[in-house]
Each structure stands twice: as structure tokens, then as C-alpha cells.
Design a protein around this motif. Structure first.
Motif, mmCIF file in Angstrom:
data_model
loop_
_atom_site.group_PDB
_atom_site.id
_atom_site.type_symbol
_atom_site.label_atom_id
_atom_site.label_comp_id
_atom_site.label_asym_id
_atom_site.label_seq_id
_atom_site.Cartn_x
_atom_site.Cartn_y
_atom_site.Cartn_z
ATOM 1 N N ARG A 24 0.802 -1.177 0.186
ATOM 2 C CA ARG A 24 -0.032 0.124 0.073
ATOM 3 C C ARG A 24 0.896 1.317 0.045
ATOM 4 O O ARG A 24 1.827 1.397 0.377
ATOM 5 N N MET A 25 0.417 2.212 -0.697
ATOM 6 C CA MET A 25 1.317 3.547 -0.759
ATOM 7 C C MET A 25 -0.135 4.714 -0.586
ATOM 8 O O MET A 25 -0.809 4.721 -1.604
ATOM 9 N N GLU A 26 0.124 5.589 0.102
ATOM 10 C CA GLU A 26 -0.599 6.900 0.012
ATOM 11 C C GLU A 26 0.018 7.866 -0.778
ATOM 12 O O GLU A 26 1.303 8.261 -0.318
ATOM 13 N N LEU A 27 -0.374 8.719 -1.528
ATOM 14 C CA LEU A 27 0.249 9.771 -2.208
ATOM 15 C C LEU A 27 -0.276 11.066 -1.861
ATOM 16 O O LEU A 27 0.489 12.066 -2.319
ATOM 17 N N GLY A 28 -0.956 11.462 -0.993
ATOM 18 C CA GLY A 28 -1.535 12.654 -0.656
ATOM 19 C C GLY A 28 -0.259 13.459 -0.239
ATOM 20 O O GLY A 28 -0.149 14.656 -0.575
ATOM 21 N N ASP A 29 0.573 13.076 0.646
ATOM 22 C CA ASP A 29 1.674 13.977 1.381
ATOM 23 C C ASP A 29 2.655 14.110 0.225
ATOM 24 O O ASP A 29 3.306 15.104 -0.181
ATOM 25 N N THR A 30 2.927 13.207 -0.437
ATOM 26 C CA THR A 30 4.019 13.048 -1.595
ATOM 27 C C THR A 30 3.609 14.046 -2.702
ATOM 28 O O THR A 30 4.618 14.872 -3.131
ATOM 29 N N LEU A 31 2.461 14.115 -3.020
ATOM 30 C CA LEU A 31 1.957 14.964 -4.060
ATOM 31 C C LEU A 31 1.348 16.320 -3.495
ATOM 32 O O LEU A 31 1.037 16.960 -4.323
ATOM 33 N N GLY A 32 1.153 16.519 -2.324
ATOM 34 C CA GLY A 32 0.692 17.613 -1.594
ATOM 35 C C GLY A 32 -0.674 17.785 -2.000
ATOM 36 O O GLY A 32 -1.363 18.880 -2.569
ATOM 37 N N LEU A 33 -1.480 16.746 -2.112
ATOM 38 C CA LEU A 33 -2.956 16.802 -2.409
ATOM 39 C C LEU A 33 -3.603 17.691 -1.384
ATOM 40 O O LEU A 33 -3.479 17.588 -0.273
ATOM 41 N N THR A 34 -4.486 18.433 -1.765
ATOM 42 C CA THR A 34 -5.328 19.206 -0.868
ATOM 43 C C THR A 34 -6.913 19.100 -1.046
ATOM 44 O O THR A 34 -7.461 19.528 -0.092
ATOM 45 N N GLY A 35 -7.248 18.250 -2.129
ATOM 46 C CA GLY A 35 -8.582 18.072 -2.138
ATOM 47 C C GLY A 35 -9.289 16.361 -2.132
ATOM 48 O O GLY A 35 -10.247 16.143 -1.945
ATOM 49 N N CYS A 36 -8.142 15.609 -1.939
ATOM 50 C CA CYS A 36 -8.466 14.314 -1.940
ATOM 51 C C CYS A 36 -7.169 13.475 -1.462
ATOM 52 O O CYS A 36 -5.906 13.950 -1.237
ATOM 53 N N GLU A 37 -7.429 12.090 -1.262
ATOM 54 C CA GLU A 37 -6.579 11.574 -0.797
ATOM 55 C C GLU A 37 -6.512 10.238 -2.013
ATOM 56 O O GLU A 37 -7.467 9.795 -2.189
ATOM 57 N N ILE A 38 -5.099 9.772 -2.479
ATOM 58 C CA ILE A 38 -5.366 8.539 -3.333
ATOM 59 C C ILE A 38 -4.197 7.706 -2.716
ATOM 60 O O ILE A 38 -3.095 7.855 -2.432
ATOM 61 N N SER A 39 -4.838 6.237 -2.704
ATOM 62 C CA SER A 39 -3.721 5.142 -2.271
ATOM 63 C C SER A 39 -3.728 4.175 -3.431
ATOM 64 O O SER A 39 -4.813 3.946 -4.002
ATOM 65 N N VAL A 40 -2.598 3.436 -3.556
ATOM 66 C CA VAL A 40 -2.475 2.314 -4.333
ATOM 67 C C VAL A 40 -2.432 1.359 -3.452
ATOM 68 O O VAL A 40 -1.554 1.121 -2.552
ATOM 69 N N ASN A 41 -3.213 0.148 -3.768
ATOM 70 C CA ASN A 41 -3.100 -0.827 -2.787
ATOM 71 C C ASN A 41 -3.195 -2.340 -3.536
ATOM 72 O O ASN A 41 -3.572 -2.606 -4.818
ATOM 73 N N SER A 42 -2.443 -3.182 -2.814
ATOM 74 C CA SER A 42 -2.352 -4.820 -3.443
ATOM 75 C C SER A 42 -2.813 -5.517 -2.368
ATOM 76 O O SER A 42 -2.019 -5.661 -1.467
ATOM 77 N N MET A 43 -3.971 -6.228 -2.454
ATOM 78 C CA MET A 43 -4.059 -7.333 -1.428
ATOM 79 C C MET A 43 -4.041 -8.498 -2.223
ATOM 80 O O MET A 43 -4.164 -9.023 -2.999
ATOM 81 N N PRO A 44 -3.128 -9.230 -1.132
ATOM 82 C CA PRO A 44 -2.771 -10.817 -1.774
ATOM 83 C C PRO A 44 -3.925 -11.712 -1.717
ATOM 84 O O PRO A 44 -4.998 -11.414 -1.256
ATOM 85 N N ALA A 45 -3.657 -12.669 -2.719
ATOM 86 C CA ALA A 45 -4.771 -13.723 -3.100
ATOM 87 C C ALA A 45 -5.628 -14.155 -1.666
ATOM 88 O O ALA A 45 -4.820 -14.630 -0.682
ATOM 89 N N GLY A 46 -6.967 -14.051 -1.572
ATOM 90 C CA GLY A 46 -7.347 -14.884 -0.694
ATOM 91 C C GLY A 46 -7.467 -13.992 0.707
ATOM 92 O O GLY A 46 -8.323 -14.251 1.569
ATOM 93 N N LYS A 47 -6.786 -12.852 0.727
ATOM 94 C CA LYS A 47 -6.887 -12.146 2.045
ATOM 95 C C LYS A 47 -7.795 -10.868 2.034
ATOM 96 O O LYS A 47 -8.690 -10.612 1.108
ATOM 97 N N SER A 48 -8.145 -10.388 3.147
ATOM 98 C CA SER A 48 -9.188 -9.477 3.213
ATOM 99 C C SER A 48 -8.811 -8.392 4.138
ATOM 100 O O SER A 48 -7.936 -8.635 4.790
ATOM 101 N N SER A 49 -9.655 -7.463 4.143
ATOM 102 C CA SER A 49 -9.657 -6.188 4.974
ATOM 103 C C SER A 49 -9.458 -6.526 6.582
ATOM 104 O O SER A 49 -9.903 -7.486 6.777
ATOM 105 N N PRO A 50 -8.563 -6.024 7.184
ATOM 106 C CA PRO A 50 -8.422 -6.556 8.741
ATOM 107 C C PRO A 50 -9.719 -6.004 9.758
ATOM 108 O O PRO A 50 -9.936 -6.462 10.757
ATOM 109 N N PHE A 51 -10.485 -5.240 9.135
ATOM 110 C CA PHE A 51 -11.599 -4.910 9.685
ATOM 111 C C PHE A 51 -12.484 -4.089 8.839
ATOM 112 O O PHE A 51 -12.075 -3.747 7.487
ATOM 113 N N PHE A 52 -13.831 -3.860 9.224
ATOM 114 C CA PHE A 52 -15.152 -3.358 8.363
ATOM 115 C C PHE A 52 -14.604 -1.674 8.708
ATOM 116 O O PHE A 52 -14.432 -1.592 9.835
ATOM 117 N N HIS A 53 -15.174 -0.725 8.024
ATOM 118 C CA HIS A 53 -15.098 0.878 8.551
ATOM 119 C C HIS A 53 -16.183 1.602 7.416
ATOM 120 O O HIS A 53 -16.454 1.072 6.660
#
Ligand code: ZN
Length: 131
Positions: A24-53
């Protein structure tokens, strides 16, 4: 704006395949985003989120780059594949599970109802020509 500061920011995140290791990588700080956050994510086969939110203010737009999975959204199960794009309202209780090939996706987070104009309403043509 300071004189030596450019009107844009560039970062290189590498290939999407490299996210098998990065996870996972968040790009907001790197790019100085002011209106949104963007993350790039890779979830391995069969894995799931650690929590609902849920979120307080932000909607999230999930863009599936590759792989497959299931998106648990409130009481629903939405099947995901390359090219699936899902906009999730703040109140939705959500979690992801990756399918057999894993799941790579972008998540764009922005405050719901914060967009007051876009594209043709906000864009202004200039006289600059491509060299
Ligand atoms: Zn979220």
C-alpha cells in the motif's frame, strides 16, 4: 506560491506489479494533495481487510486495476474485476476480500459534496500551443 515552486508535483510509484511487495502507498503527502487522498493498494490472494469501516465525511472511489475480489458493502456482496469502479458513500460499512489472483486497486477519498464545479465549468482555455 514561492517563485521556485512549480504548479505540479510528480512522483513515480513503480509498476503496479511492484505493489505485490509494497502492499500500500498513500500519495497525498508526496504530491501535496489538498482535495483528496489517493492510495494504491495490493491485497494478496484470499486476504481480506483487517476490519470493516465507515467514514465520517469522505466518500471513497475504488478503481480495480487488476485481479478480482468481493466488496462487502452494508448487506451486499459486489463482485470486483479489472475495470470495476465503485463509489462508496461515507455511511457504508465496507470491507474487501481479494480473489485468487489478488486484488490491486486505487482508492480515491474526498469529502462528499465538496466538488462544486468540474471539467468544463472549471477549465479555462489558454493560448499555449504544444511544441
Ligand atoms: Zn476508508
Amino acid at each position: 506560491m514561492m517563485a521556485d515552486q512549480k504548479n505540479y508535483q510528480v512522483t513515480e510509484i513503480g509498476t503496479f506489479a511492484s505493489f505485490d511487495e509494497k502492499g500500500r502507498m498513500e500519495l497525498g503527502d508526496t504530491l501535496g494533495l489538498t482535495g483528496c487522498e489517493i492510495s494504491v493498494n495490493s491485497m494478496p490472494a484470499g486476504k481480506s481487510s483487517p476490519f470493516f469501516h465507515k467514514h465520517k465525511l469522505n466518500e471513497e472511489i475504488y478503481v480495480v486495476i487488476s485481479g478480482s475480489g468481493v466488496f462487502y458493502l452494508d448487506q451486499d456482496e459486489v463482485m470486483l474485476q479489472e475495470g470495476s469502479v465503485v463509489c462508496v458513500a461515507p455511511a457504508a460499512d465496507r470491507a474487501l476480500k481479494a480473489g485468487n489472483e489478488g486484488l490491486k486497486y486505487l482508492c480515491i477519498q474526498a469529502q462528499q459534496n465538496s466538488l462544486t464545479q468540474k471539467t468544463m465549468d472549471d477549465g479555462v482555455l489558454t493560448d499555449t500551443k504544444i511544441k
